[in-house]
Design a protein around this motif. Structure first.
Motif, short mmCIF file in Angstrom:
data_model
loop_
_atom_site.label_atom_id
_atom_site.label_comp_id
_atom_site.label_asym_id
_atom_site.label_seq_id
_atom_site.Cartn_x
_atom_site.Cartn_y
_atom_site.Cartn_z
N ASN A 273 0.67 -1.27 0.01
CA ASN A 273 -0.01 0.00 -0.02
C ASN A 273 0.85 1.32 -0.14
O ASN A 273 1.76 1.22 0.62
N SER A 274 0.48 2.26 -0.62
CA SER A 274 1.12 3.46 -0.73
C SER A 274 1.65 3.98 0.48
O SER A 274 2.73 4.74 0.59
N ASP B 189 5.51 4.12 -0.41
CA ASP B 189 5.93 5.22 -1.13
C ASP B 189 6.59 5.92 0.17
O ASP B 189 6.92 7.35 -0.10
N PHE C 181 0.50 11.10 -8.83
CA PHE C 181 0.78 10.27 -7.89
C PHE C 181 -0.38 9.78 -7.12
O PHE C 181 -0.55 8.77 -6.34
N GLY C 182 -1.45 10.67 -6.91
CA GLY C 182 -2.54 10.21 -6.31
C GLY C 182 -3.46 9.08 -7.08
O GLY C 182 -4.42 8.46 -6.45
N TRP D 83 -0.16 6.73 -10.60
CA TRP D 83 1.12 6.07 -9.88
C TRP D 83 0.55 5.02 -8.94
O TRP D 83 1.36 3.79 -8.92
N ASP D 84 -0.44 5.19 -8.24
CA ASP D 84 -0.73 4.09 -7.48
C ASP D 84 -1.48 3.01 -8.13
O ASP D 84 -1.37 1.91 -7.51
N ARG D 85 -1.78 2.88 -9.35
CA ARG D 85 -2.22 1.91 -10.30
C ARG D 85 -1.05 1.11 -10.94
O ARG D 85 -1.33 0.20 -11.56
N ARG E 173 2.47 1.24 -10.19
CA ARG E 173 4.11 1.26 -9.58
C ARG E 173 4.22 -0.45 -9.29
O ARG E 173 5.39 -0.74 -9.10
#
Length: 334
Positions: free
Chosen positions: A176-177, A181, A223-224, A227-229, A231
């Motif tokens: 999880n981010s 991250d 990024f919201g 990127w979350d999908r 990475r």
């Protein structure tokens, strides 16, 4: 009658030998500090405050874990942790780490060059025997240094805080981010990319507030949402398969669940919830030929490699954006 104003003795005012006392910063470096000292000091002070708080939280958490693990089962420890203030403290820490790249882009990157363009400072600076290359080098070098310092310190402290509780924070789902991250090299790479985007936005729109708004919107979207999908898509999860009679395989210790499937006799994949809501699930699975349960997960030993690969991609993007920005500034009329 005439009056004179003095600031001390000659030696005090000019130093030994009649020379001015040395300054830590001179020339362009001094100008950059004077222009951005408020936001630079704020970044450094907030970083120090956040790091101290994380260190204090870690020390307190270690005492809590030592007591919870004395005579308690793993389930008891997990339950105690989730019901304690330490779980919410990690959420707050993850929020701080998520704001770090955004602050670098919006408050350091966007106003950096846009401010000089908007106020006309650049024209004044470049008429004082200051080359555009030197101006760019010092301006960008200063904010890159501050961004690196703040992001490296916070990433190191947050990662050190998280490691003893890695199986407890988010129930161990480190993909999880808020965990992936916020630890290792990821905050540093994300902060530098945000910074590059902010500088580029300032160069293109030439106004501080619009550049800050563009950086905020673009960073939030990329990024919201995107990127979350993507990475984790570069990496191959490990697979465990159980006969359907044995039920869903368990995630190995330290691993993070990626996806679940059911498998038919021909190797076809079906959704995890297939036949779950039927009145006779066993009959439904027989009709569909489902014979096995499939678990896809990432092992704990994959985390570091995954983070460094993703961080390298982000840094490559940051270098590309910065390179295009430098090319534009050096060759276009400002």
């Amino acid at each position: 009658m005439s009056a004179t104003v003095t600031t001390g003795t000659g030696a005090e005012a000019t130093g030994e030998g009649g020379k001015l006392p040395p300054r830590v910063l001179r020339g362009m470096a001094w100008l950059v500090w004077r222009q951005h000292r408020v936001v630079l000091l704020a970044c450094l002070l907030l970083t120090a405050a956040a790091a101290v708080n994380m260190l204090w939280q870690r020390a307190s958490m270690m005492d809590f874990l030592a007591q919870a693990r004395t005579g308690g089962t793993a389930f008891d420890v997990t339950n105690s942790f989730q019901n304690s203030s330490y779980a919410s403290a990690f959420q707050d820490g993850a929020w701080v780490m998520g704001m770090l790249p955004l602050a670098a882009g919006v408050f350091l990157g966007a106003p950096l060059i846009a401010g000089d363009l908007e106020r006309g400072t650049l024209k004044l600076v470049t008429t004082q025997s200051m080359t555009r290359r030197h101006w760019l080098t010092v301006k960008i070098g200063t904010v890159v240094f501050v961004t690196l310092l703040c992001s490296v310190v916070l990433s190191a402290v947050y990662t050190w805080w998280w490691r003893p509780a890695r199986s407890l924070v988010g129930f161990g789902e480190w993909t999880n981010s808020p965990v992936f991250d916020s630890t290792g090299p990821m905050p540093v790479a994300m902060a530098l990319l945000y910074l590059a985007v902010g500088i580029a936005a300032g160069v293109l729109v030439r106004r501080v507030l619009p550049a800050m708004a563009i950086t905020f919107g673009l960073g939030t979207f990329v990024f919201g949402f995107l990127w979350d999908r993507v990475r984790l898509l570069l990496f191959t999860p490990r697979v465990i398969t159980n006969p359907v009679e044995q039920g869903q395989p368990h995630v190995p210790e330290g691993g993070a669940r990626f996806d679940n499937w059911t498998v038919d006799a021909h190797g076809g994949l079906h959704g995890f919830g297939t036949c779950f809501n039927e009145h006779t699930p066993a009959e439904c699975r027989t009709n569909k030929g489902i014979v096995a349960e499939r678990l896809e997960y990432f092992g704990s030993d994959q985390m570091s490699v995954m983070q460094w690969v993703d961080a390298a991609l982000l840094l490559t993007a940051a270098v590309a954006v910065a390179g295009l920005t430098l090319w534009w500034v050096r060759r276009r009329s400002l």
